[in-house]
Scaffold this motif. Sequence first.
Motif, PDB file in Angstrom:
ATOM      1  N   SER A   1      -1.136  -7.154  10.895  1.00  0.00           N
ATOM      2  CA  SER A   1      -0.438  -6.941  12.159  1.00  0.00           C
ATOM      3  C   SER A   1      -0.016  -5.488  12.347  1.00  0.00           C
ATOM      4  O   SER A   1       0.307  -5.076  13.462  1.00  0.00           O
ATOM      5  N   ALA A   2      -0.006  -4.712  11.278  1.00  0.00           N
ATOM      6  CA  ALA A   2       0.391  -3.303  11.321  1.00  0.00           C
ATOM      7  C   ALA A   2      -0.058  -2.643  10.020  1.00  0.00           C
ATOM      8  O   ALA A   2      -0.689  -3.285   9.180  1.00  0.00           O
ATOM      9  N   VAL A   3       0.276  -1.367   9.872  1.00  0.00           N
ATOM     10  CA  VAL A   3      -0.193  -0.584   8.726  1.00  0.00           C
ATOM     11  C   VAL A   3       0.969  -0.341   7.752  1.00  0.00           C
ATOM     12  O   VAL A   3       1.992   0.224   8.130  1.00  0.00           O
ATOM     13  N   LEU A   4       0.776  -0.768   6.515  1.00  0.00           N
ATOM     14  CA  LEU A   4       1.785  -0.594   5.472  1.00  0.00           C
ATOM     15  C   LEU A   4       2.009   0.886   5.177  1.00  0.00           C
ATOM     16  O   LEU A   4       1.060   1.659   5.054  1.00  0.00           O
ATOM     17  N   ASP A   5       3.288   1.271   5.045  1.00  0.00           N
ATOM     18  CA  ASP A   5       3.653   2.633   4.705  1.00  0.00           C
ATOM     19  C   ASP A   5       4.439   2.622   3.392  1.00  0.00           C
ATOM     20  O   ASP A   5       5.340   1.803   3.202  1.00  0.00           O
ATOM     21  N   VAL A   6       4.083   3.523   2.472  1.00  0.00           N
ATOM     22  CA  VAL A   6       4.770   3.658   1.186  1.00  0.00           C
ATOM     23  C   VAL A   6       5.491   4.999   1.191  1.00  0.00           C
ATOM     24  O   VAL A   6       4.856   6.049   1.129  1.00  0.00           O
ATOM     25  N   GLU A   7       6.825   4.960   1.276  1.00  0.00           N
ATOM     26  CA  GLU A   7       7.588   6.200   1.393  1.00  0.00           C
ATOM     27  C   GLU A   7       7.630   6.956   0.075  1.00  0.00           C
ATOM     28  O   GLU A   7       8.022   6.418  -0.962  1.00  0.00           O
ATOM     29  N   ARG A   8       7.205   8.219   0.129  1.00  0.00           N
ATOM     30  CA  ARG A   8       7.234   9.112  -1.033  1.00  0.00           C
ATOM     31  C   ARG A   8       6.649   8.444  -2.281  1.00  0.00           C
ATOM     32  O   ARG A   8       7.196   8.549  -3.380  1.00  0.00           O
ATOM     33  N   GLY A   9       5.525   7.750  -2.102  1.00  0.00           N
ATOM     34  CA  GLY A   9       4.878   7.079  -3.225  1.00  0.00           C
ATOM     35  C   GLY A   9       3.432   6.789  -2.924  1.00  0.00           C
ATOM     36  O   GLY A   9       2.898   7.176  -1.885  1.00  0.00           O
ATOM     37  N   GLN A  10       2.793   6.064  -3.837  1.00  0.00           N
ATOM     38  CA  GLN A  10       1.367   5.769  -3.716  1.00  0.00           C
ATOM     39  C   GLN A  10       1.089   4.373  -4.239  1.00  0.00           C
ATOM     40  O   GLN A  10       1.990   3.682  -4.735  1.00  0.00           O
ATOM     41  N   LEU A  11      -0.156   3.965  -4.132  1.00  0.00           N
ATOM     42  CA  LEU A  11      -0.615   2.708  -4.707  1.00  0.00           C
ATOM     43  C   LEU A  11      -1.468   3.008  -5.931  1.00  0.00           C
ATOM     44  O   LEU A  11      -2.065   4.079  -6.044  1.00  0.00           O
ATOM     45  N   ALA A  12      -1.544   2.024  -6.820  1.00  0.00           N
ATOM     46  CA  ALA A  12      -2.263   2.235  -8.080  1.00  0.00           C
ATOM     47  C   ALA A  12      -3.769   2.036  -7.926  1.00  0.00           C
ATOM     48  O   ALA A  12      -4.535   2.531  -8.747  1.00  0.00           O
TER      49      ALA A  12
END
Length: 261
Positions: free
Chosen positions: A57-68
């Motif tokens: 439904s929308a785009v996930l945002d990761v504040e000041r971080g990343q995904l593995a």
Amino acid sequence: IVEKYHPDIMYFDWWIGQSSVRENLARFASFYYNLSLKNGGPIGVINYKDFAMQEHSAVLDVERGQLAGIRPLYWQTDTSVSNQSWGYIQNDTFKSPEFVIHQLIDIVSKNGNLLLNIGPRSDGTIPEEVQQVLREVGSWLQISGDAIYGTRTWKIYGEGPTKVSEGAFHDTDTHPYTAEDFRFTKKGDALFAIELGWPSNREAVIHSLGSGVEGHQKIVSVALLGSDMKLEFEQREDGLHIHLPEQRAGKYAYAFRIQMN
């Protein structure tokens, strides 16, 4: 705001996932998407954090971080050149150009997008330290941007010993990337392998492209973005061995365009 300015992105911070907000949030999302379709432009993007909205439904945002690892759905990191603020403060510290470039490469290899904030002074001027970071990132993209812009993920995001910490608020963690660290992107029939360090022996070895890898394809050409030198390479069982020129193509990271049959 939507009716007057037709924004391409609506960015939400924390707390929109609370039960008291959800009904109005759903109504807004429906209104925003429908209006962007009606106006004939690209469908607008809504950013959310954590579990505030449903996937798709929308785009996930990761504040000041990343995904593995690779996320099949598009996602985004929002971070600031400043380590201590989103605005301007005195005696601030800033990320290095190398840190931002490596972060960008890692994020894109995992199907993500980097939203980078800068904080101007009260008179609108951008601090010199920030300008220098932006110029260095821009110079790198002038050379190697083909491995970033318009690309998609490969079957794996990369290889090498260096891993990032997953989740928000890890943007000051140090990740000393090495010449053994590669990140992959793909565009059309070209595979890009971005090396996050320059090997002292001038030989890049990409183990994921070895002839001993199951389902491997034969490499027919390898080019280093920003270099006119014809590269010699060998596809051995343990990996693709690329013999590099004496002169580096830029700084910080080095992108190879690889063609397979």
